[in-house]
Design an enzyme around this catalytic site. Structure first.
Site, short mmCIF file in Angstrom:
data_model
loop_
_atom_site.label_atom_id
_atom_site.label_comp_id
_atom_site.label_asym_id
_atom_site.label_seq_id
_atom_site.Cartn_x
_atom_site.Cartn_y
_atom_site.Cartn_z
N HIS A 105 0.83 -1.20 0.00
CA HIS A 105 0.00 0.00 0.00
C HIS A 105 0.87 1.26 0.00
CE1 HIS A 105 -2.57 2.99 2.31
NE2 HIS A 105 -3.35 2.68 1.29
N GLU A 148 1.13 -0.69 -5.15
CA GLU A 148 0.06 0.26 -5.46
C GLU A 148 0.55 1.64 -5.93
OE1 GLU A 148 -2.06 2.26 -2.36
OE2 GLU A 148 -3.97 2.03 -3.37
N ASP A 154 -1.34 5.41 -6.34
CA ASP A 154 -2.46 6.37 -6.37
C ASP A 154 -2.07 7.46 -7.36
OD1 ASP A 154 -4.11 5.23 -4.28
OD2 ASP A 154 -2.64 5.97 -2.84
N HIS A 169 -1.06 10.35 -3.20
CA HIS A 169 -2.35 9.89 -2.67
C HIS A 169 -3.48 10.91 -2.78
CE1 HIS A 169 -5.38 9.03 0.49
NE2 HIS A 169 -5.26 7.82 -0.01
N GLU A 215 -4.59 3.33 -8.90
CA GLU A 215 -5.90 3.89 -8.53
C GLU A 215 -6.01 5.33 -9.03
OE1 GLU A 215 -6.78 4.36 -4.29
OE2 GLU A 215 -8.50 5.60 -4.79
#
Ligand code: G3P
Ligand code: CA
Length: 300
Positions: free
Chosen positions: A9, A36, A38, A51, A142
């Site tokens: 993460h 991950e 973002d 993020h 994401e």
């Protein structure tokens, strides 16, 4: 080999400032299944790995570009070109109002020489390491706040899919999972932008879990907050909601967020946290700031 999916993460963010290349390289060495990213667009439409749409809680933007503060007191990624963003130093996350570090026992705030980077740069790091180590670690991008981007005339979904495609990520076989909290936008990714990627619908609020059947018309999995899966502890045993069972009936995988060894919630140990969710509740995977610790528990 574990059948449970471990997602680093924001990288190995329990140890190094989130979403830095250093945190990604460290995560890679820990052998997660996915790392991950973002994503937020810069002024010149570069998908930047960060993020939030804001810069002031993980960088020194307030010092370097003090005059670029908006009326709400915040500094926005979208107001800066990628070249400008690269001039910033990245720090361990802090509260921009008080200056207080968010996780006090993590990497010290303001120390080190960390920079922002683009999605392309991170993919080149991961694909390069896959080649040099013989591993096959995936990416888990994401898109953040697509509606905010649309209001500024920017299509973050389309731009991100183009970058992914340029690096060979186009189908479910390509070791890439595409995630978003915005259901309308993720549905658009499948039905309008015709993506064949593995799609995960993130879930923020409990009422959204009522939409599972609809999610299954375009998504391959869901990403709920882990607290939407646990109910309460009775006689030393955790009870669960029906979310995982309901999702599995609809053929949806469940990747829960976010497992933190330094934020245990109601669990008495990280081992209890991991085992309760992944084995007792039968969750298929997890996002964690501590991929090494989750993998160690899974290997026991
Ligand atoms: O994307 C799932 C996981 O990363 C949790 O959400 O807020 O940390 O992006 P967030
Ligand atoms: Ca995320």
């Amino acid at each position: 080999m574990n059948s449970k999916i471990v997602v680093a993460h924001r990288g190995a963010s329990g140890y190094l400032p989130e979403h830095t290349m250093e945190a990604k390289a460290m995560a890679f060495a820990m052998n997660p299944d996915f790392i991950e990213q973002d994503l937020v667009l810069s002024k010149d439409d570069v998908p930047v790995v960060i993020h939030d749409i804001y810069l002031d809680d993980v960088t020194d933007v307030a010092i370097k570009f003090s005059e670029r503060k908006r009326e709400d007191g915040r500094y926005y990624v979208i107001d800066f070109t990628f070249e400008e963003l690269q001039q910033l130093n990245v720090s361990e996350r802090f509260n921009p109002k008080t200056g207080e570090q968010f996780y006090p026992n993590r990497f010290p705030k303001g120390k080190g020489n960390f920079k922002l980077h683009s999605l392309s740069q991170e993919i080149e790091l991961i694909q390069g390491l896959n080649k040099s180590t013989g591993k096959n670690i995936g990416i888990y991008p994401e898109i953040k706040n697509p509606e905010f981007h649309h209001k500024k005339g920017k299509d973050i979904a389309k731009i991100t899919l183009e970058v992914l495609s340029a690096y060979g990520y186009t189908s479910k076989n390509d070791n890439c999972i595409f995630q978003c909290f915005d259901a309308k936008e993720l549905e658009r990714v499948r039905k309008e932008l015709n993506s064949d990627l593995f799609l995960v619908q993130l879930i923020e609020f409990p009422e959204e879990t009522k939409q599972l059947k609809h999610f299954s018309t375009y998504a391959d999995g869901i990403g709920p907050w882990y607290k939407q899966i646990i109910d309460k502890k009775e006689n030393d045993h955790w009870k669960f909601t029906t979310l995982v069972e309901d999702a599995h009936k609809l053929n949806l995988k469940v990747h829960a967020y976010t497992f933190r060894a330094d934020q245990l919630g109601d669990f008495s140990s990280f081992e209890e946290h991991v085992n309760t969710l992944l084995f007792d509740a039968k969750v298929d995977g997890c996002f964690t700031d501590f991929p090494d610790k989750v993998i160690k528990i899974l290997n026991r």
